[in-house]
Design a protein around this motif. Structure first.
Motif, short mmCIF file in Angstrom:
data_model
loop_
_atom_site.label_atom_id
_atom_site.label_comp_id
_atom_site.label_asym_id
_atom_site.label_seq_id
_atom_site.Cartn_x
_atom_site.Cartn_y
_atom_site.Cartn_z
N MET A 199 0.66 -1.13 -0.10
CA MET A 199 0.43 0.17 -0.06
C MET A 199 0.90 1.25 -0.08
N LEU A 200 1.56 1.07 0.93
CA LEU A 200 3.08 2.21 0.75
C LEU A 200 3.78 2.92 -0.85
N ASP A 201 3.47 1.68 -1.44
CA ASP A 201 4.25 1.89 -2.94
C ASP A 201 3.20 2.94 -3.82
N ASN A 202 2.09 3.13 -3.22
CA ASN A 202 1.29 4.51 -3.59
C ASN A 202 0.61 5.10 -2.88
N PRO A 203 1.31 6.68 -2.91
CA PRO A 203 1.51 7.12 -1.78
C PRO A 203 -0.60 8.00 -1.87
N ASN A 204 -1.32 7.68 -2.12
CA ASN A 204 -2.60 7.61 -2.74
C ASN A 204 -3.31 6.76 -2.24
N THR A 205 -3.19 5.75 -1.50
CA THR A 205 -3.80 4.32 -1.26
C THR A 205 -3.88 4.67 0.45
N LEU A 206 -2.62 5.20 0.99
CA LEU A 206 -3.51 5.39 2.34
C LEU A 206 -4.38 6.80 3.17
N LYS A 207 -4.24 7.26 1.94
CA LYS A 207 -5.57 8.27 1.94
C LYS A 207 -6.82 7.73 1.63
N ALA A 208 -6.76 6.74 0.46
CA ALA A 208 -8.43 5.91 -0.15
C ALA A 208 -8.51 5.13 1.56
N ALA A 209 -7.75 4.52 1.95
CA ALA A 209 -8.08 3.40 2.73
C ALA A 209 -8.18 4.27 3.98
N ASP A 210 -8.14 5.73 4.29
CA ASP A 210 -8.66 6.32 5.97
C ASP A 210 -9.88 6.39 5.14
N ILE A 243 5.52 -3.67 9.43
CA ILE A 243 5.68 -3.53 8.55
C ILE A 243 6.51 -5.06 8.01
N PRO A 244 4.78 -6.21 8.12
CA PRO A 244 6.23 -7.86 8.07
C PRO A 244 7.66 -8.36 7.57
N ASN A 245 7.94 -7.42 6.29
CA ASN A 245 8.15 -8.05 5.13
C ASN A 245 9.27 -6.94 4.48
N PRO A 246 9.90 -5.71 5.70
CA PRO A 246 10.21 -5.00 5.14
C PRO A 246 11.70 -4.72 3.62
N GLY A 247 11.97 -4.23 3.11
CA GLY A 247 12.82 -3.90 1.83
C GLY A 247 14.85 -4.66 3.21
N LYS A 248 14.22 -3.05 4.00
CA LYS A 248 15.70 -3.56 5.01
C LYS A 248 15.11 -2.18 6.21
N ILE A 249 15.54 -2.95 7.16
CA ILE A 249 15.69 -2.65 8.58
C ILE A 249 16.96 -2.10 9.05
N VAL A 250 16.80 -0.66 9.08
CA VAL A 250 18.48 -0.02 9.03
C VAL A 250 18.33 0.91 10.93
N VAL A 260 9.28 4.92 9.34
CA VAL A 260 8.96 4.00 8.08
C VAL A 260 9.27 4.63 6.54
N ILE A 261 9.23 4.05 5.87
CA ILE A 261 9.95 5.03 4.41
C ILE A 261 8.44 4.42 3.72
N GLY A 262 7.50 5.53 3.21
CA GLY A 262 6.98 5.64 2.34
C GLY A 262 6.97 5.67 0.57
N LYS A 263 8.61 6.72 0.80
CA LYS A 263 8.18 6.89 -1.20
C LYS A 263 10.16 6.99 -1.12
N ARG A 264 10.52 6.68 -2.46
CA ARG A 264 11.88 6.13 -2.82
C ARG A 264 13.19 7.38 -2.48
N PRO A 314 9.95 1.90 -0.06
CA PRO A 314 8.54 2.25 0.32
C PRO A 314 8.66 0.59 1.23
N GLY A 315 8.56 0.95 2.53
CA GLY A 315 8.40 -0.10 2.87
C GLY A 315 9.49 -0.37 4.02
N ASP A 316 10.78 -0.03 4.08
CA ASP A 316 12.27 0.14 4.50
C ASP A 316 11.69 1.04 5.99
N VAL A 317 12.85 0.26 7.07
CA VAL A 317 12.35 0.76 8.62
C VAL A 317 13.69 1.40 9.08
#
Length: 290
Positions: free
Chosen positions: A42-53, A76-83, A139-143, A244-247
């Protein structure tokens, strides 16, 4: 906005909470196919969270579930990176015998080290030196790459609590901390994603505590960061691209167990809570590995 990742009747999903003290939530997967994935997607599309809300606010009763009937997953159960950042509070560096650093310490966590709110932190067979660390998760939401003061916070999707529980003897076996920070089931992450509009910019000025069996062990404020959220994001993206999805885990203040006399280690039967003002309370029991 507040979002959770959960499992219910063997299926995983994403939920929407109306407020921090809510006892039920809206199962977004029951509303629209655009919410049928996981929170990372859902974070891959910045408008999805607002639509979900918007959709959740008018959701039918059939889409509501009780928090008591589900198992919460890491935000985020499946983060790409946890820095993860170390020594980001001067008082914590001092209690460990370290000078005030000129540059943050960094290490990575893997997804298998994480657990959700109310799931057990696992004390492994290999060590009893299990310590707690209250930390703010970003939590990161944008490249993002080469962020600046002006745009760093634009890539933040939200914040959560994190317990960077550490096996101290393994952490100190090498000059690199990674092995002591990646035992299975030692990284509680939750309880929910809180979007930036709910908090001060950069999550600044928030009280952060850890409590062990109700006793306050760490008590600080995010104003005490050596490198605040903006500065941390700038430093990290000098090196790597955030997606998106990195932490980002931002470090812990003074009061950890190993620095006490005698040391305080978490043990089976204990309850550890991480409480960050405006973000939530992350609570986990301690169990031995079987």
């Amino acid at each position: 906005m507040r979002f959770i990742s959960f499992t219910h009747n063997g299926l995983s999903g994403v939920g929407w909470l109306s407020h921090a003290a809510a006892s039920e939530f809206v199962n977004l997967n029951a509303l629209d196919t655009q919410f049928s994935g996981d929170l990372k997607s859902m974070l891959d599309n910045p408008n999805t969270l607002k639509a979900a809300d918007a959709a959740a606010k008018v959701a039918p009763a059939s889409a509501h579930l009780s928090l008591r009937d589900i198992q919460l997953l890491p935000v985020i159960p499946n983060p790409g990176k946890i820095v993860c950042m170390g020594l980001n509070y001067a008082d914590h560096a001092k209690e460990g015998g370290n000078a005030r650093p000129e540059y943050p310490s960094f290490f990575l966590r893997g997804a298998t080290s994480m657990v959700g709110h109310q799931s057990a932190i696992i004390r492994p067979k290999a060590s009893m030196n299990l310590d707690y660390e209250a930390e703010l998760a970003v939590v990161i939401g944008k490249r993002a790459k080469h962020l600046t003061d002006a745009n760093a916070l634009e890539c933040v999707a939200g914040y959560a609590c994190f317990n960077d529980a550490s096996l101290r003897d393994y952490q100190r076996k090498t000059s690199q901390w990674t092995i002591g920070k990646n035992f299975d089931g030692t990284g509680p992450f939750g309880p929910c994603l809180v979007t930036p509009d709910e908090l001060p910019p950069g999550a600044a000025g928030l009280r952060i505590q850890s409590r062990l069996n109700g006793k306050i062990m760490q008590d600080a404020n995010t104003t005490d960061f050596l490198w605040n959220v903006v500065e941390s994001l700038k430093i990290i993206t000098e090196c790597l691209t955030l997606e998106p999805g990195d932490v980002i885990i931002t470090g812990t203040p003074a009061g950890v167990g190993y620095a006490r006399t005698p040391p305080v280690w978490m043990k089976p039967g204990d309850i550890c809570e991480i409480d960050i003002e405006g973000v939530g309370v992350l609570s986990n029991p301690i169990q031995d590995e079987v």
